[in-house]
Design an enzyme around this catalytic site. Structure first.
Site, PDB file in Angstrom:
ATOM      1  N   GLY A  44       0.803  -1.038   0.056  1.00  0.00           N
ATOM      2  CA  GLY A  44      -0.136   0.031   0.049  1.00  0.00           C
ATOM      3  C   GLY A  44       0.573   1.358  -0.126  1.00  0.00           C
ATOM      4  O   GLY A  44       1.946   1.253   0.357  1.00  0.00           O
ATOM      5  N   GLN A  49       3.137   9.967   1.332  1.00  0.00           N
ATOM      6  CA  GLN A  49       4.451   9.458   1.111  1.00  0.00           C
ATOM      7  C   GLN A  49       5.280   9.691  -0.068  1.00  0.00           C
ATOM      8  O   GLN A  49       6.509   9.365   0.198  1.00  0.00           O
ATOM      9  CB  GLN A  49       4.074   7.821   1.251  1.00  0.00           C
ATOM     10  CG  GLN A  49       3.562   7.563   2.428  1.00  0.00           C
ATOM     11  CD  GLN A  49       3.282   5.559   2.787  1.00  0.00           C
ATOM     12  OE1 GLN A  49       2.255   5.461   2.184  1.00  0.00           O
ATOM     13  NE2 GLN A  49       4.161   5.265   3.476  1.00  0.00           N
ATOM     14  N   CYS A  96       5.475   0.271   7.941  1.00  0.00           N
ATOM     15  CA  CYS A  96       4.914   1.436   6.822  1.00  0.00           C
ATOM     16  C   CYS A  96       6.218   1.991   6.031  1.00  0.00           C
ATOM     17  O   CYS A  96       7.284   1.848   6.832  1.00  0.00           O
ATOM     18  CB  CYS A  96       4.553   2.526   7.678  1.00  0.00           C
ATOM     19  SG  CYS A  96       4.113   4.146   6.798  1.00  0.00           S
ATOM     20  N   LEU A  97       6.167   2.111   4.837  1.00  0.00           N
ATOM     21  CA  LEU A  97       7.372   2.416   3.919  1.00  0.00           C
ATOM     22  C   LEU A  97       7.958   3.793   4.522  1.00  0.00           C
ATOM     23  O   LEU A  97       9.281   3.939   4.282  1.00  0.00           O
ATOM     24  CB  LEU A  97       7.151   2.410   2.572  1.00  0.00           C
ATOM     25  CG  LEU A  97       6.613   1.185   1.936  1.00  0.00           C
ATOM     26  CD1 LEU A  97       5.879   1.511   0.365  1.00  0.00           C
ATOM     27  CD2 LEU A  97       7.674   0.134   1.866  1.00  0.00           C
ATOM     28  N   HIS A 138      -5.068   1.571   7.194  1.00  0.00           N
ATOM     29  CA  HIS A 138      -3.685   2.162   7.345  1.00  0.00           C
ATOM     30  C   HIS A 138      -3.378   3.146   6.424  1.00  0.00           C
ATOM     31  O   HIS A 138      -2.930   4.369   6.708  1.00  0.00           O
ATOM     32  CB  HIS A 138      -2.591   0.934   7.376  1.00  0.00           C
ATOM     33  CG  HIS A 138      -1.241   1.563   7.145  1.00  0.00           C
ATOM     34  ND1 HIS A 138      -0.316   1.192   8.285  1.00  0.00           N
ATOM     35  CD2 HIS A 138      -0.333   2.299   6.420  1.00  0.00           C
ATOM     36  CE1 HIS A 138       0.750   1.553   8.090  1.00  0.00           C
ATOM     37  NE2 HIS A 138       0.806   2.240   6.893  1.00  0.00           N
ATOM     38  N   GLU A 139      -3.909   3.001   5.146  1.00  0.00           N
ATOM     39  CA  GLU A 139      -3.589   3.888   3.879  1.00  0.00           C
ATOM     40  C   GLU A 139      -4.364   5.183   4.058  1.00  0.00           C
ATOM     41  O   GLU A 139      -3.885   6.319   4.024  1.00  0.00           O
ATOM     42  CB  GLU A 139      -3.585   3.361   2.703  1.00  0.00           C
ATOM     43  CG  GLU A 139      -2.722   2.241   2.337  1.00  0.00           C
ATOM     44  CD  GLU A 139      -1.226   2.268   2.664  1.00  0.00           C
ATOM     45  OE1 GLU A 139      -0.810   3.698   2.357  1.00  0.00           O
ATOM     46  OE2 GLU A 139      -0.560   1.451   2.895  1.00  0.00           O
ATOM     47  N   HIS A 142      -3.266   7.575   6.437  1.00  0.00           N
ATOM     48  CA  HIS A 142      -1.992   8.652   5.995  1.00  0.00           C
ATOM     49  C   HIS A 142      -2.663   9.976   5.297  1.00  0.00           C
ATOM     50  O   HIS A 142      -2.284  10.997   5.532  1.00  0.00           O
ATOM     51  CB  HIS A 142      -1.384   7.918   4.741  1.00  0.00           C
ATOM     52  CG  HIS A 142      -0.179   7.033   5.336  1.00  0.00           C
ATOM     53  ND1 HIS A 142       0.812   7.418   5.572  1.00  0.00           N
ATOM     54  CD2 HIS A 142       0.043   5.913   5.127  1.00  0.00           C
ATOM     55  CE1 HIS A 142       1.808   6.547   6.119  1.00  0.00           C
ATOM     56  NE2 HIS A 142       1.095   5.239   5.456  1.00  0.00           N
TER      57      HIS A 142
HETATM   58 NI    NI Z   1       2.040   3.530   5.859  1.00  0.00          NI
END
Ligand code: NI
Length: 184
Positions: A44, A49, A96-97, A138-139, A142
């Protein structure tokens, strides 16, 4: 085009992202988002991000072999709105990236009702549960300026403080390109 992934500590990750004007051609940005997500081996990725404070995220869970439920779970979500969250709360380890090499258990409700637009600006309302709901929650966070570490206990957060400070400085090992706010 593969963007560098914005690291923890950047203000863009804490802003509420803006709605995208209906009818905007999303083709290029959505393609770049997928390309960037694949380059980082994520499932995701939300637009903040990559430094863009707009309400868009992409998911692809089709490569998770032990999650047959996700075999068709590959799509962009534009201007998503969570209309309802229900079901039992359950715990799962998230990462998370933008916060590399940290994984922690997060508790979330198991089901969501989501309204969103696809890349052709067709509107959908759909119920997602289990892993699909988890990835979307989660996304979606963001886009609200929220991160999974916000759900942790004060003690856990204190324990992560040093690692998080290093991530903000770009002092972290990743196999993908990053943009760290405090990198000297
Ligand atoms: Ni994330």
């Amino acid at each position: 085009m593969v963007y560098p992934i914005v690291m923890y500590g950047d203000a863009v990750l804490r802003k509420r992202a803006e709605d995208i004007k209906k009818g905007t051609d999303m083709t290029a940005l959505v393609a770049d988002m997928f390309e960037t997500m694949y380059a980082a081996h994520g499932i995701g990725l939300a637009a903040p991000q990559i430094g863009k404070s707009v309400r868009l995220f992409v998911v692809d869970g089709t490569t998770l072999e032990d999650e047959p439920d996700l075999h068709d779970f590959k799509m962009p979500f534009i201007n998503p709105v969570i209309l309802d969250e229900d079901g039992e709360e359950w715990e799962m380890e998230e990462g998370c990236l933008s916060i590399p090499n940290i994984r922690e258990d997060v508790t979330r409700p198991e089901r969501i009702t989501l309204r969103y637009f696809d890349v052709n600006w067709n509107e959908h309302t759909h119920v997602f549960d289990g892993m699909k709901a988890r990835i979307i929650q989660h996304e979606y966070d963001h886009l609200e300026g929220k991160l999974f570490i916000d759900y942790l206990s004060p003690l856990k957060k204190r324990m992560l403080k040093g690692k998080l400070a290093n991530i903000s400085k770009g002092d972290v090992d990743t196999e993908y390109r990053i943009a760290a706010p405090l990198k000297k």
